[in-house]
Design an enzyme around this catalytic site. Sequence first.
Site, PDB file in Angstrom:
ATOM      1  N   TYR A 239      18.064   5.693  -9.045  1.00 22.59           N
ATOM      2  CA  TYR A 239      17.619   5.770 -10.442  1.00 22.59           C
ATOM      3  C   TYR A 239      17.366   7.231 -10.821  1.00 22.59           C
ATOM      4  O   TYR A 239      17.877   7.728 -11.827  1.00 22.59           O
ATOM      5  CB  TYR A 239      16.343   4.941 -10.625  1.00 22.59           C
TER       6      TYR A 239
HETATM    7  O1  LIG Z   1       7.974   7.669 -14.587  1.00 26.45           O
HETATM    8  C1  LIG Z   1       9.109   7.244 -14.401  1.00 26.45           C
HETATM    9  O2  LIG Z   1      10.078   7.907 -14.596  1.00 26.45           O
HETATM   10  C2  LIG Z   1       9.308   5.865 -13.877  1.00 26.45           C
HETATM   11  O3  LIG Z   1       8.115   5.127 -14.146  1.00 26.45           O
HETATM   12  C3  LIG Z   1       8.145   3.824 -13.658  1.00 26.45           C
HETATM   13  O4  LIG Z   1       8.298   3.830 -12.261  1.00 26.45           O
HETATM   14  P1  LIG Z   1       7.009   3.769 -11.343  1.00 26.45           P
HETATM   15  O5  LIG Z   1       6.155   4.961 -11.543  1.00 26.45           O
HETATM   16  O6  LIG Z   1       7.473   3.492  -9.960  1.00 26.45           O
HETATM   17  O7  LIG Z   1       6.223   2.537 -11.987  1.00 26.45           O
HETATM   18  P2  LIG Z   1       5.825   1.125 -11.394  1.00 26.45           P
HETATM   19  O8  LIG Z   1       7.004   0.400 -10.912  1.00 26.45           O
HETATM   20  O9  LIG Z   1       4.994   0.465 -12.421  1.00 26.45           O
HETATM   21  O10 LIG Z   1       4.924   1.505 -10.145  1.00 26.45           O
HETATM   22  C4  LIG Z   1       3.683   2.189 -10.331  1.00 26.45           C
HETATM   23  C5  LIG Z   1       3.010   2.382  -9.014  1.00 26.45           C
HETATM   24  O11 LIG Z   1       2.690   1.105  -8.465  1.00 26.45           O
HETATM   25  C6  LIG Z   1       3.192   0.995  -7.150  1.00 26.45           C
HETATM   26  N1  LIG Z   1       3.567  -0.391  -6.906  1.00 26.45           N
HETATM   27  C7  LIG Z   1       4.594  -0.958  -7.569  1.00 26.45           C
HETATM   28  C8  LIG Z   1       4.935  -2.262  -7.376  1.00 26.45           C
HETATM   29  C9  LIG Z   1       4.199  -3.021  -6.452  1.00 26.45           C
HETATM   30  O12 LIG Z   1       4.435  -4.211  -6.215  1.00 26.45           O
HETATM   31  N2  LIG Z   1       3.170  -2.419  -5.791  1.00 26.45           N
HETATM   32  C10 LIG Z   1       2.813  -1.130  -5.999  1.00 26.45           C
HETATM   33  O13 LIG Z   1       1.881  -0.632  -5.373  1.00 26.45           O
HETATM   34  C11 LIG Z   1       4.349   1.948  -7.072  1.00 26.45           C
HETATM   35  O14 LIG Z   1       4.557   2.336  -5.741  1.00 26.45           O
HETATM   36  C12 LIG Z   1       3.855   3.061  -7.971  1.00 26.45           C
HETATM   37  O15 LIG Z   1       3.073   3.942  -7.229  1.00 26.45           O
HETATM   38  C13 LIG Z   1       9.283   3.052 -14.296  1.00 26.45           C
HETATM   39  O16 LIG Z   1       9.337   1.755 -13.759  1.00 26.45           O
HETATM   40  C14 LIG Z   1      10.591   3.755 -14.091  1.00 26.45           C
HETATM   41  O17 LIG Z   1      11.580   3.068 -14.808  1.00 26.45           O
HETATM   42  C15 LIG Z   1      10.522   5.198 -14.494  1.00 26.45           C
HETATM   43  O18 LIG Z   1      10.513   5.287 -15.888  1.00 26.45           O
END
Ligand SMILES: O=C(O)[C@H]1O[C@H](OP(=O)(O)OP(=O)(O)OC[C@H]2O[C@@H](n3ccc(=O)[nH]c3=O)[C@H](O)[C@@H]2O)[C@H](O)[C@@H](O)[C@H]1O
EC number: 5.1.3.6
Length: 429
Positions: A239
């Site tokens: 991504y």
């Molecule tokens: O800023 C971005 O550019 C991206 O932001 C977002 O990604 P992320 O920051 O990864 O958000 P998100 O999935 O909500 O996980 C948040 C936290 O929860 C943790 N996480 C997640 C899932 C889970 O089951 N458990 C968990 O601990 C996980 O490890 C993380 O630490 C958008 O989805 C992406 O499309 C893109 O725009």
Amino acid sequence: MPSIEDELFPSTPGKFKIDRSNRQLHRCFASTSTMFLWALFLIALTASYLSFQSFVDSGSRYLTASWGGIQWEKQVRTSAQIHRSGGISVLVTGATGFVGSHVSLALRKRGDGVVGLDNFNNYYDPSLKRARRSLLSSRGIFVVEGDLNDAKLLAKLFDVVAFTHVMHLAAQAGVRYAMENPQSYVHSNIAGLVNLLETCKSANPQPAIVWASSSSVYGLNEKVPFSESDRTDQPASLYAATKKAGEEITHTYNHIYGLAITGLRFFTVYGPWGRPDMAYFSFTRNILQGKPITIYRGKNRVDLARDFTFIDDIVKGCLGSLDSSGKSTGSGGKKRGSAPFRIFNLGNTSPVTVPILVDILEKHLKVKAKRNFVEMPGNGDVPFTHANISSARNEFGYKPTTDLETGLKKFVRWYLSYYGYNTKAKLVH
Ligand SMILES: O=C(O)[C@H]1O[C@H](OP(=O)(O)OP(=O)(O)OC[C@H]2O[C@@H](n3ccc(=O)[nH]c3=O)[C@H](O)[C@@H]2O)[C@H](O)[C@@H](O)[C@H]1O
């Protein structure tokens, strides 16, 4: 006596005799004109077949596709109409997505023309996208159902409306899903982007483009807070790699064709009408259903942290970017001069750990979460994000004002009402 072969193919090399009788010459001319007539007949037959095929093609497209036709064009034109002096006319891609729907409504509210484009894919529940579309439609925003990769559709849209701006938010989002379906990222974030840029570069006038990059481009960067000039050559997920590629691709279109382009690195955007695949959303669903939630932890059991950014702040950043985008200089595919190329962080500047996010959700939902801690799998996640937003602040006054506590309260209120929970957080229907 001439052979059958001579009769049928009189011009076959080596078969002509120099010393011919008149009769032979006459027969030769007669068969040449017969051939000529046959050739004409075949050409006419082919031409009529091809035009019939194109009639069938376009006919079936109008029968099966959800775009095209006089009524459709009228809807597009009406939706694109500007209702304020100095307003802009914006094509919003991904208009029924989370950020797209909010930005479309905000543009409409201040009197700008907005036409949406969305393919309503099923990466997450399309009924949420349809509900957002109804909301947009109630405010007079028409959303075209179609794919970014449909070059004919994009060309048609620019034929019908001389868009001043494109707000490009359509993308395959999600960091971890890239391991399941890598091709969808290439299809939307690379091929779709190039298709859009091709259309914009050929448009006359060319629009200015603002598009969604991502905080994920910082990848394994450890320098905090993340500044636009920091290294972005260590993506941790496909991504992130496609978003980084998008930044490079847009640069070439700016350089070669004079398109004014602004890339926005969004930092984990959340809020009402959000994306069900994101952690705050799926945690809420599971907590309410009494199911456990999985919380990832980094090395040495360090909590992961994100610079969670509330949707209203992101919308302000998007509008500020559109208003300060500058103009594309080219027309009809020819560059006339240099145009702005900009990249900005849009974050909140105050990272919060995932367990604290869960604390806040528990408080607003009035339900305890069943927490299941696991070590962060190697699936593209990064340990933390933290935005330096001084560039966006200096350029267009970007200033986030919503902290996570306040933003999640608004999200929870929306969630409970949208999914029909009563105040005791029970499912009503
Ligand atoms: O800023 C971005 O550019 C991206 O932001 C977002 O990604 P992320 O920051 O990864 O958000 P998100 O999935 O909500 O996980 C948040 C936290 O929860 C943790 N996480 C997640 C899932 C889970 O089951 N458990 C968990 O601990 C996980 O490890 C993380 O630490 C958008 O989805 C992406 O499309 C893109 O725009």
